[in-house]
Motif scaffolding. Sequence first.
Motif, PDB file in Angstrom:
ATOM      1  N   SER A  28       0.853  -1.182   0.000  1.00 49.53           N
ATOM      2  CA  SER A  28       0.000   0.000   0.000  1.00 49.53           C
ATOM      3  C   SER A  28       0.890   1.234   0.000  1.00 49.53           C
ATOM      4  O   SER A  28       1.844   1.318   0.769  1.00 49.53           O
ATOM      5  N   GLU A  30       0.670   5.598  -0.166  1.00 47.88           N
ATOM      6  CA  GLU A  30      -0.089   6.840  -0.200  1.00 47.88           C
ATOM      7  C   GLU A  30       0.889   7.985  -0.410  1.00 47.88           C
ATOM      8  O   GLU A  30       1.923   8.060   0.253  1.00 47.88           O
ATOM      9  N   ARG A  72      -2.847  -1.716  -9.134  1.00 45.88           N
ATOM     10  CA  ARG A  72      -4.310  -1.759  -9.169  1.00 45.88           C
ATOM     11  C   ARG A  72      -4.879  -0.844  -8.100  1.00 45.88           C
ATOM     12  O   ARG A  72      -4.168  -0.406  -7.197  1.00 45.88           O
ATOM     13  N   ASP A  73      -6.147  -0.571  -8.226  1.00 46.05           N
ATOM     14  CA  ASP A  73      -6.865   0.297  -7.278  1.00 46.05           C
ATOM     15  C   ASP A  73      -6.161   1.634  -7.102  1.00 46.05           C
ATOM     16  O   ASP A  73      -5.998   2.137  -5.985  1.00 46.05           O
ATOM     17  N   ILE A  74      -5.749   2.241  -8.200  1.00 45.17           N
ATOM     18  CA  ILE A  74      -5.074   3.531  -8.159  1.00 45.17           C
ATOM     19  C   ILE A  74      -6.126   4.636  -8.154  1.00 45.17           C
ATOM     20  O   ILE A  74      -7.040   4.621  -8.964  1.00 45.17           O
ATOM     21  N   GLU A  75      -6.009   5.539  -7.201  1.00 46.83           N
ATOM     22  CA  GLU A  75      -6.928   6.658  -7.094  1.00 46.83           C
ATOM     23  C   GLU A  75      -6.152   7.961  -7.025  1.00 46.83           C
ATOM     24  O   GLU A  75      -5.115   8.031  -6.387  1.00 46.83           O
TER      25      GLU A  75
END
Length: 79
Positions: A28, A30, A72-75
């Motif tokens: 993960s 951020e 994946r799940d890139i925001e």
Amino acid sequence: MWPRKNSVFNQMIELERYVELKAGSPVSMEVFVDGSIGIVYVNDRVAMDFRAYDLPEGNWGFFVNDGSARFRDIELTTL
């Protein structure tokens, strides 16, 4: 921008932060940017701050050195 085309050095040691990666285990990450200041958290434990002067919009990317990765799940969120 990495690698730096005009740099004499291949790596910038003072910018490195050790992260233990295990094959098949998700990571993960951020990244928070406020103006020219940014901070990166990896697995909620490792942090690195940075300055990014003259940062244009829309020029973000990912790269892998000496390996491969799936993203994946890139925001991207603007606060």
